[in-house]
Write a protein that holds these residues in place. Structure first.
Motif, PDB file in Angstrom:
ATOM      1  N   TYR A 182      -3.735 -11.958   4.471  1.00 33.12           N
ATOM      2  CA  TYR A 182      -4.901 -11.800   3.433  1.00 33.12           C
ATOM      3  C   TYR A 182      -4.471 -12.376   2.200  1.00 33.12           C
ATOM      4  O   TYR A 182      -5.232 -13.085   1.500  1.00 33.12           O
ATOM      5  CB  TYR A 182      -5.230 -10.327   3.472  1.00 33.12           C
ATOM      6  N   GLU A 183      -3.265 -12.436   2.038  1.00 33.47           N
ATOM      7  CA  GLU A 183      -2.411 -12.906   0.765  1.00 33.47           C
ATOM      8  C   GLU A 183      -2.487 -14.425   0.697  1.00 33.47           C
ATOM      9  O   GLU A 183      -2.939 -15.202  -0.293  1.00 33.47           O
ATOM     10  CB  GLU A 183      -1.325 -12.634   0.192  1.00 33.47           C
ATOM     11  N   ASP A 185      -2.788  -2.246  -3.912  1.00 33.23           N
ATOM     12  CA  ASP A 185      -3.377  -2.792  -2.714  1.00 33.23           C
ATOM     13  C   ASP A 185      -3.970  -1.593  -1.707  1.00 33.23           C
ATOM     14  O   ASP A 185      -4.343  -1.750  -0.541  1.00 33.23           O
ATOM     15  CB  ASP A 185      -2.388  -3.602  -1.604  1.00 33.23           C
ATOM     16  N   GLU A 186      -3.901  -0.402  -2.470  1.00 28.85           N
ATOM     17  CA  GLU A 186      -4.754   0.648  -1.789  1.00 28.85           C
ATOM     18  C   GLU A 186      -5.907   0.977  -2.417  1.00 28.85           C
ATOM     19  O   GLU A 186      -6.129   1.286  -3.548  1.00 28.85           O
ATOM     20  CB  GLU A 186      -3.825   2.082  -1.795  1.00 28.85           C
ATOM     21  N   PHE A 227      -9.557  -1.608  -5.801  1.00 32.62           N
ATOM     22  CA  PHE A 227      -8.142  -1.524  -5.616  1.00 32.62           C
ATOM     23  C   PHE A 227      -7.283  -1.455  -7.094  1.00 32.62           C
ATOM     24  O   PHE A 227      -6.215  -0.811  -7.091  1.00 32.62           O
ATOM     25  CB  PHE A 227      -7.657  -2.538  -4.877  1.00 32.62           C
ATOM     26  N   PRO A 283      -7.657  -6.462   0.469  1.00 35.07           N
ATOM     27  CA  PRO A 283      -6.665  -5.880   1.398  1.00 35.07           C
ATOM     28  C   PRO A 283      -7.261  -5.037   2.285  1.00 35.07           C
ATOM     29  O   PRO A 283      -8.277  -4.434   2.141  1.00 35.07           O
ATOM     30  CB  PRO A 283      -5.801  -5.027   0.041  1.00 35.07           C
ATOM     31  N   LYS A 325     -11.224  -7.001  -5.149  1.00 30.57           N
ATOM     32  CA  LYS A 325     -10.142  -6.482  -5.486  1.00 30.57           C
ATOM     33  C   LYS A 325      -9.850  -5.478  -6.436  1.00 30.57           C
ATOM     34  O   LYS A 325      -9.561  -4.391  -6.434  1.00 30.57           O
ATOM     35  CB  LYS A 325      -8.985  -7.355  -5.037  1.00 30.57           C
ATOM     36  N   ASP A 364      -1.438  -7.461   5.162  1.00 34.40           N
ATOM     37  CA  ASP A 364      -0.847  -8.077   4.006  1.00 34.40           C
ATOM     38  C   ASP A 364      -0.658  -9.482   4.064  1.00 34.40           C
ATOM     39  O   ASP A 364      -1.111 -10.213   2.949  1.00 34.40           O
ATOM     40  CB  ASP A 364       0.321  -7.409   3.450  1.00 34.40           C
TER      41      ASP A 364
END
Length: 251
Positions: A191-192, A221-222, A217, A183, A213, A188
């Motif tokens: 990338y997904e 997603d942060e 993360f 991310p 990820k 969003d």
């Protein structure tokens, strides 16, 4: 009588010299009987570029890199090239604190950091010959996606660039490993899509995958605060965690 004694001494000296030659020959054969079978512990850092990303199968047969012998006596090329963008380079830090460097330190093999800033999959493809094939590694780790999502690269174009790099690698007896996109703010949707396709493609081609990820993360997603100082790029601890994770998958 004197002549007889001289002849005896000559014979004795000849026998002594022959024994010495035999002893030295035996020692040399003993010491040279076992070839060294160890991996290189060095890490080559070969990088260029500065700035930010916002502008941004089985054992390989290629044994021209660092080769060791496996259990069956077959040479295995342990050299790796990490091809990617700012997240591979180690931005905003230096390559000495990047995840490729940590990977090299953990696995004790040569790892070339071919990460640069301001990169997308097209950029990686353009320099694949020079930065990957010319290095003659056994493995290439391809990390793209963030730069493409920022630029809005269509999914089909992204797919074609990734496939082209995988094909170039396999054609040169280099084992490809794909790193799934991670991310990044305001990316969003793309990338997904990249992640979904790349996961299916790697499974279809029976390639190893790395997914940072889960490391950086957690479940969201942060990026975790302990692994980033700006909420966008990993810090030193983040890159170390990435390298440790990569080592567990690739060891």
């Amino acid at each position: 009588m004197r002549t007889y004694r001289l002849e005896i001494r000559v014979i004795q000296l000849s026998v002594l010299m022959a024994v010495i030659v035999l002893v030295f020959g035996f020692v040399n054969v003993w010491n040279g009987g076992t070839p060294e079978q160890s991996a290189s512990g060095s890490s080559s850092v070969q990088n260029s570029g500065t700035g930010t990303e916002d502008g941004t199968g089985d054992e390989a047969g290629n044994t021209d890199g660092d080769a060791v012998l496996n259990g069956s006596g077959t040479p295995v090329n342990t050299k790796m090239v990490c091809l990617g963008d700012s997240f591979t380079y180690g931005y905003p830090g230096e390559p000495s604190n990047s995840w490729p460097q940590q990977l090299a330190d953990v696995l004790k093999v040569e790892v070339v950091n071919a990460g640069q800033t301001y990169q997308n999959a097209s950029s990686l493809l353009q320099r694949f010959e020079e930065d990957v094939i010319a290095e003659k590694p056994g493995t290439v780790i391809i990390f793209a996606g963030v730069g493409d999502a920022i630029r809005g690269t269509p999914l089909e174009e992204y797919q074609n660039n990734i496939k082209a790099m995988v094909e170039k690698a396999t054609a040169n007896q280099i084992k490809p490993v794909l790193v799934l996109p991670i991310p990044f703010p305001d990316t969003d949707e793309l990338y997904e899509k990249y992640r979904e396709w790349e996961t299916a493609y790697a499974q279809e081609q029976k390639m190893k995958m790395l997914d940072f990820k889960g490391v950086l993360f957690g479940d969201g997603d942060e990026i975790l605060k302990k692994y980033s100082d700006d909420g966008r790029y990993p810090n030193k601890d983040g890159y170390q965690a990435m390298g440790d994770y990569a080592a567990t998958v690739l060891q």
